[in-house]
Scaffold this motif. Structure first.
Motif, mmCIF file in Angstrom:
data_model
loop_
_atom_site.group_PDB
_atom_site.id
_atom_site.type_symbol
_atom_site.label_atom_id
_atom_site.label_comp_id
_atom_site.label_asym_id
_atom_site.label_seq_id
_atom_site.Cartn_x
_atom_site.Cartn_y
_atom_site.Cartn_z
ATOM 1 N N ILE A 5 0.853 -1.189 0.000
ATOM 2 C CA ILE A 5 0.000 0.000 0.000
ATOM 3 C C ILE A 5 0.881 1.227 0.000
ATOM 4 C CG2 ILE A 5 -1.755 1.250 1.287
ATOM 5 C CD1 ILE A 5 -2.701 -1.373 2.370
ATOM 6 N N VAL A 6 0.630 2.049 -0.980
ATOM 7 C CA VAL A 6 1.410 3.277 -1.097
ATOM 8 C C VAL A 6 0.521 4.458 -0.778
ATOM 9 C CG1 VAL A 6 2.798 4.709 -2.631
ATOM 10 C CG2 VAL A 6 2.821 2.218 -2.891
ATOM 11 N N HIS A 7 1.025 5.292 0.103
ATOM 12 C CA HIS A 7 0.244 6.445 0.530
ATOM 13 C C HIS A 7 0.365 7.568 -0.480
ATOM 14 C CE1 HIS A 7 -0.465 10.122 2.986
ATOM 15 N NE2 HIS A 7 -1.500 9.376 3.353
ATOM 16 N N ARG A 8 -0.752 8.022 -0.947
ATOM 17 C CA ARG A 8 -0.734 9.139 -1.880
ATOM 18 C C ARG A 8 -0.370 10.432 -1.169
ATOM 19 N NH1 ARG A 8 -6.329 8.350 -5.327
ATOM 20 N NH2 ARG A 8 -5.797 6.335 -6.263
ATOM 21 N N ARG A 9 0.367 11.279 -1.896
ATOM 22 C CA ARG A 9 0.709 12.569 -1.307
ATOM 23 C C ARG A 9 -0.512 13.448 -1.140
ATOM 24 N NH1 ARG A 9 6.443 14.294 -4.267
ATOM 25 N NH2 ARG A 9 7.625 12.462 -3.546
ATOM 26 N N THR A 10 -1.498 13.147 -1.962
ATOM 27 C CA THR A 10 -2.713 13.963 -1.878
ATOM 28 C C THR A 10 -3.692 13.440 -0.855
ATOM 29 O OG1 THR A 10 -3.734 12.650 -3.620
ATOM 30 C CG2 THR A 10 -2.496 14.607 -4.300
ATOM 31 N N LEU A 11 -3.219 12.504 -0.043
ATOM 32 C CA LEU A 11 -4.109 11.914 0.956
ATOM 33 C C LEU A 11 -4.558 12.980 1.947
ATOM 34 C CD1 LEU A 11 -5.267 9.230 2.048
ATOM 35 C CD2 LEU A 11 -3.236 9.071 3.501
ATOM 36 N N ARG A 12 -5.847 12.986 2.233
ATOM 37 C CA ARG A 12 -6.389 13.941 3.191
ATOM 38 C C ARG A 12 -5.986 13.559 4.614
ATOM 39 N NH1 ARG A 12 -12.474 13.399 1.411
ATOM 40 N NH2 ARG A 12 -11.747 11.241 1.531
ATOM 41 N N ALA A 13 -5.940 14.558 5.486
ATOM 42 C CA ALA A 13 -5.515 14.329 6.875
ATOM 43 C C ALA A 13 -6.453 13.382 7.596
ATOM 44 C CB ALA A 13 -5.452 15.661 7.620
ATOM 45 N N SER A 14 -7.732 13.381 7.196
ATOM 46 C CA SER A 14 -8.702 12.527 7.887
ATOM 47 C C SER A 14 -8.476 11.057 7.617
ATOM 48 C CB SER A 14 -10.129 12.892 7.448
ATOM 49 O OG SER A 14 -10.255 12.710 6.058
ATOM 50 N N SER A 15 -7.682 10.711 6.604
ATOM 51 C CA SER A 15 -7.437 9.308 6.275
ATOM 52 C C SER A 15 -6.304 8.720 7.095
ATOM 53 C CB SER A 15 -7.112 9.175 4.776
ATOM 54 O OG SER A 15 -8.183 9.669 4.008
ATOM 55 N N VAL A 16 -5.561 9.550 7.799
ATOM 56 C CA VAL A 16 -4.412 9.049 8.544
ATOM 57 C C VAL A 16 -4.846 8.073 9.604
ATOM 58 C CG1 VAL A 16 -2.491 9.716 10.041
ATOM 59 C CG2 VAL A 16 -3.109 11.146 8.077
ATOM 60 N N PHE A 139 -6.247 4.665 -1.399
ATOM 61 C CA PHE A 139 -5.118 3.736 -1.478
ATOM 62 C C PHE A 139 -4.966 3.205 -2.908
ATOM 63 C CE2 PHE A 139 -7.388 3.253 2.566
ATOM 64 C CZ PHE A 139 -6.431 3.784 3.433
ATOM 65 N N GLU A 140 -3.708 2.770 -3.217
ATOM 66 C CA GLU A 140 -3.462 2.089 -4.496
ATOM 67 C C GLU A 140 -2.301 1.131 -4.321
ATOM 68 O OE1 GLU A 140 -0.376 5.214 -6.672
ATOM 69 O OE2 GLU A 140 -2.396 4.870 -7.489
ATOM 70 N N CYS A 141 -2.290 0.102 -5.143
ATOM 71 C CA CYS A 141 -1.210 -0.869 -5.095
ATOM 72 C C CYS A 141 -0.021 -0.365 -5.934
ATOM 73 C CB CYS A 141 -1.688 -2.220 -5.631
ATOM 74 S SG CYS A 141 -2.972 -2.957 -4.588
ATOM 75 N N SER A 142 1.083 -1.064 -5.797
ATOM 76 C CA SER A 142 2.305 -0.637 -6.507
ATOM 77 C C SER A 142 2.143 -0.739 -8.014
ATOM 78 C CB SER A 142 3.497 -1.477 -6.043
ATOM 79 O OG SER A 142 3.233 -2.861 -6.272
ATOM 80 N N ASP A 143 1.233 -1.632 -8.450
ATOM 81 C CA ASP A 143 1.013 -1.761 -9.895
ATOM 82 C C ASP A 143 -0.116 -0.873 -10.370
ATOM 83 O OD1 ASP A 143 -1.058 -2.987 -8.664
ATOM 84 O OD2 ASP A 143 -0.897 -4.895 -9.775
ATOM 85 N N THR A 144 -0.438 0.158 -9.556
ATOM 86 C CA THR A 144 -1.481 1.154 -9.839
ATOM 87 C C THR A 144 -2.881 0.580 -9.873
ATOM 88 O OG1 THR A 144 -1.409 0.955 -12.244
ATOM 89 C CG2 THR A 144 0.185 2.495 -11.205
#
Length: 1000
Positions: A5-16, A139-144
């Motif tokens: 699982i790769v965390h997107r930089r655009t992830l909102r604070a509420s998802s932490v 969320f997204e996997c390494s293979d997008t």
């Protein structure tokens, strides 16, 4: 395989927060899987597929010992029944055409092993199965590709959970499930803290919180009149929160706790023995309240049996004990007489039929049922399973069971000890609460879809509705329903359900998610003519207690209701003086005039008040004063009335004989004055006896003082006049002053005025009025506001008059007389002095008895008046009534004078009314003065002794002189002298002539 699982930089604070939770769970899962591999029990669960999955947490096994094993080898009867109750309720819902038509409910049921930490680990399975409901858009996997969470192959996501049973389990599980918005309904957890919606916002229960149970327990204790009990509670939320609520309620209602003991979660027999030993140190606290888990209650009873108690305890137990029969096996004699509280539940007869047809062969979906079967029938199943001697927890069964195979025709029944568990109804209610809420959700979210074929809409209802429905029908659960947020479902649907359950009871939740509080009060009794025991319902609690005390059977067949009190209640009029424990005291009596202000304080009622017989408040005492019908009033009134009548008779006689010589000689003005004073003294009796008022008090002050002053002023004037005349006549012929009747009246009035003035000053200094006198605290006497010493000083003037009168009476006691009153006045004064000398000590010595005091005063006043009346007027009345012939002038003077006056009359004098002649001649006749004639005999006119003796009239002796006072009124006839001759009073003049002197 889990994708990275790769965390997107655009992830909102509420998802932490979600990420942290997921990472924690993903970290824990391998650890838990490793732990599960060490025990077969971790892999055992009840799973049935459906459109909507409900989780279940039940204590199928008892908790393990302290050897690291979470679950014990013994199956928990209550847990198995509750598990089967959930399966039974799900079967009924799935076969009900009116409830969730076209939708099948599945289950995923786990064993908590009666341990909170183990239950929390088990609950992670529900969380893992529900993770696919999370929003994975962040969320997204390494293979997008989009991440896909791995599903538990045995069940789908859990929509809600039913359980746990113990409050400690529910507390742990609720804290976990709320993070994932999984609503939870407990059929047995009653801890008060679970009502806190700030911490357990997705928790509900079909039972009430322990707050109500604690109130019910205190109600029972108060109904038994117990005030001193000991308590035992289990470690954990159920026992700790429950006993806390009990202690609070007990303290508010004045029930004291003798000893409060706690059972640790890892307690051994020594701990229980120590608890019983501590309870024995409080022998007066015979009542023991148990707020414990069932297994702890049993071990407490075992410890009590080992202690061989000489005086048994009387157990009052919560629903942790309830009405379980197996809990008391082998301990019936110790538990006899126990009073327990159990949630009011009805028997669901259809569930009994369901249970009675189950066998290990027909109930394959419950992996623990075989253990339950073996435990119930005390046998071993000889099935295809090679592990018949090994239970699902990996523990060996008893060797006795190995040799006893189970027969195929065995069935559950009352004969083998089967009894429907008390929480069965609440488990069924919990399933139906979810079903009704889901039904309402389905109606709101899925009714817009096209309806499917009618045959697929309706369940086929069989005669036995709990037969399982095959899962081959088309589901009517739409995606909106399946993906509906659990928190919204809890608030909008679950808390708003209301229905009538299978037992006919109403089911609904309050805003805290709590069920209705209804309890049965049970008494554990021996059956008549039997060695068996039973729980008998002796009362109910629904907001208030209704209990039949007469139906209670106590331990050792005690006939009388036992007491549990450090000190017995104090009697009426007594207060408690604390000693040691708050419920230990000694009783102390309040004073007779005090009331019980509170249980520790006496308070004075105050003057004029007296406590009621119950000593709780005071009332005003009846005001006492002399009553007219009292014997103390009748006697003095009778004397006064007789005296008044006698006085009036004398006044009437004197009035009728106003101008007769006797009345004239008595001094008419002073006689009437004196009689008026006597009349006033008699009338004082009525003023003294009358109810004290300002008017009657004024009359008392004036009447007593002025009445006496009238009498003794007149007597003083009389005695003073007599003394002056006698002493001056023997020394000088000078005319005396102030002896005329007018002067005497003026002198008497002046003396009376002095007393009136004294009384007026007294009234100014001490204004008249009434006051309340308290001789003791039980009496209130209404009196005139007259101090005893003030009354004494007010009579000081009269005492002076009496003393002077007495002195004059003594000085004039030897004056010879016919109508001279000196002797009678003297006797009157002597008697008066004796009366008053006796009165003073009696009056002041009876100050506490107002009746005797008033009666003494009245009689003393009447006696003083009677003495004056009788002594001074009885001789005159006697002559006026019985001898009017003696009421003539000749008896008022010497016979020589009388004859001399007759001779003078023969020479032409005119006799006067006094017996003297009035002549016009000069030389030997002096003119009459002040309306009276005075005759002075010359030596040539005086008869010789032989002449006097030849006549039959008495003569004056040699040592005697005739003294005659003649005015308007006279009171002196013959008084003694030193020579032979006559005396003559003419008006204010006195002339005395004797044979020896020959001159005047």
């Amino acid at each position: 395989m889990w994708c990275s699982i790769v965390h997107r930089r655009t992830l909102r604070a509420s998802s932490v927060g979600y990420i942290m939770i997921i990472l924690a769970i993903l970290f824990l899962v391998p650890v838990i899987d490793a732990a599960r591999s060490t025990s077969n029990s971790q892999d055992v669960s009840v799973i049935s597929h459906g459109d909507i999955i409900l989780g279940g947490l039940f204590p199928v096994h008892e908790k393990g010992e302290q050897d690291g094993t979470p679950c014990g080898p013994k199956v928990y009867n209550r847990g198995v029944q509750r598990l089967e109750a959930m399966l039974y309720a799900v079967d009924r819902v799935n076969n009900d055409s009116n409830l969730l038509p076209g939708i099948t409910i599945g289950v995923h049921i786990l064993d908590t092993c009666s341990r909170d930490t183990y239950a929390l680990n088990q609950s992670l399975q529900f969380v893992r199965a529900s993770l696919n409901n999370l929003d994975t858009s962040a969320f997204e996997c390494s293979d997008t590709s989009s991440p896909q969470l791995r599903k538990n192959s045995s069940s789908g996501p859990v929509f809600g959970v039913i359980g746990g049973s113990y409050s400690s389990v529910s507390l742990q599980v609720a804290n976990l499930l709320r993070l994932f918005h999984i609503p939870q309904i407990s059929p047995a957890s009653t801890a008060k803290t679970l009502s806190d919606k700030s911490r357990f916002d997705l928790f509900a229960r079909t039972v009430p919180p322990d707050t109500f149970q604690s109130v019910a327990l205190v109600d029972i204790i108060k109904n038994l009149n117990w005030s001193y009990v000991s308590t035992i509670h289990s470690e954990g939320s159920y026992g700790e929160y429950g006993i806390e609520a009990f202690h609070k309620e007990a303290t508010e209602r004045h029930v004291c706790i003798a000893a409060a003991e706690k059972v640790p979660s890892a307690a051994d027999d020594k701990v229980f023995d120590a608890i019983i030993s501590k309870l024995q140190k409080k022998p007066n606290a015979r009542g023991v309240v148990l707020f414990t888990r069932a297994e702890d209650a049993r071990r407490i009873l075992q410890a009590a049996k080992r202690a061989n108690l000489g005086q048994p305890f009387h157990w009052i137990a919560s629903d942790g004990w309830g009405k379980q029969q197996k809990l008391l096996e082998g301990l019936e004699d110790i538990a006899e007489g126990a009073i327990t509280v159990e949630l009011q539940s009805e028997i669901i007869e259809d569930f009994d039929r369901y249970m009675m047809q189950l066998t290990p062969q027909t109930n394959q979906r419950n992996p623990w049922f075989a253990e339950y079967w073996e435990d119930t029938f005390n046998c071993v199943l000889t099935s295809e399973s090679e592990s018949s001697n090994i239970n699902t927890n990996g523990s060996s069964v008893d060797n006795e069971k190995v040799n006893t195979p189970c027969e195929e025709n065995l069935r559950l029944s009352e004969k083998v000890g089967y009894e429907q568990e008390s929480k069965t109804q609440f488990v069924v209610d919990a399933v139906y609460a979810f079903a009704h809420a889901l039904h309402n959700l389905h109606n709101d979210r899925c009714m817009h879809q096209d309806q499917v074929d009618q045959s697929h809409q309706k369940h086929q209802q069989s005669e036995s509705v709990w037969f399982r429905k095959p899962v081959d029908s088309s589901s009517q659960a739409c995606s909106d329903m399946a993906n509906y947020d659990g928190k919204d479902f809890y608030n909008n649907y679950l808390l708003n359900v209301s229905f009538i359950d299978l037992a006919g009871s109403e089911v609904k939740f309050d805003r805290q998610g709590d069920g209705l509080a209804r309890y049965d009060i049970l008494n554990y009794q021996r059956l008549d003519n039997s060695s068996g025991y039973q729980y008998k319902v002796i009362g109910k609690w629904f907001n208030s207690l209704e209990m039949n005390l007469e139906s209670i059977v106590w331990n050792n067949k005690e006939l009388d209701q036992p007491t549990s009190a450090c000190s017995l209640p104090c009697d009426v009029g007594m207060i408690k003086k604390q000693q040691g424990d708050t419920c230990c005291w000694i009783c102390d009596s309040c004073e007779a005039f005090e009331y019980v202000y509170d249980e520790f304080t006496c308070k004075d009622c105050g003057p004029g008040l007296w406590p009621y017989p119950d000593k709780l408040s005071c009332f005003g005492l009846s005001i006492q004063y002399m009553r007219w019908n009292s014997l103390f009033a009748l006697v003095p009134m009778a004397i006064a009335i007789i005296g008044i009548l006698m006085t009036i008779i004398v006044i009437v006689l004197f009035a009728k004989n106003h101008d007769t010589p006797l009345v004239r000689a008595s001094g008419r003005e002073l006689s009437y004055t004196l009689l008026f004073g006597i009349l006033v003294c008699y009338c004082n009796t009525f003023a003294l006896i009358a109810k004290p008022t300002i008017g009657s008090c004024v009359l008392q002050r004036f009447g007593i003082g002025v009445g006496f002053s009238i009498i003794y002023s007149a007597l003083l004037t009389k005695t003073n006049r007599i003394s002056r005349i006698f002493h001056s006549a023997s020394k000088s012929a000078q005319r005396l002053k102030y002896i005329s009747p007018q002067s005497q009246v003026v002198i008497t009035s002046t003396l009376i005025a002095i007393q009136v003035l004294i009384t007026m000053i007294w009234m100014i200094v001490e204004p008249p009025g009434t006051r309340f006198y308290y001789p003791d605290r039980s009496e209130v006497i209404l009196k005139c506001k007259i101090q005893d010493m003030s009354f004494l000083f007010s009579q000081l003037y009269n005492m002076i008059l009496i003393t002077i009168c007495t002195v004059y009476a003594i000085k004039t006691r030897k004056i010879p007389e016919n109508f001279n009153e000196s002797k009678f006045i003297g006797f009157t004064m002597y008697t008066t002095c004796i009366i008053w000398l006796a009165f003073v000590p009696i009056y002041f010595g009876t100050g506490n008895s107002y009746e005797i005091q008033i009666t003494t005063l009245c009689i003393s006043i009447s006696l003083s008046a009677s003495v004056a009346l009788v002594c001074l007027y009885s001789p005159k009345v006697y002559i006026l009534v019985f001898h009017p012939d003696k009421n003539v002038r000749k008896l008022t003077m010497n016979s020589t004078v009388y004859r001399r006056s007759a001779t003078t009359g023969a020479h032409g004098g005119v006799p006067t009314s006094s017996g003297y002649s009035r002549t016009q001649g000069a030389g030997n006749v002096t003119p009459a003065a002040a309306g009276a004639a005075t005759v002075t005999a010359t030596p040539s006119e005086r008869p010789s002794p032989s002449q006097n003796e030849s006549r039959d009239s008495p003569t004056t002796s040699r040592d005697q002189a005739a003294v005659v006072h003649n005015g308007n009124d006279g009171d002196i006839g013959l008084i003694g002298g030193t020579g032979r001759g006559e005396c003559d009073f003419s008006g204010d003049s006195v002339r005395i002539k004797t044979e020896d002197e020959g001159n005047s």
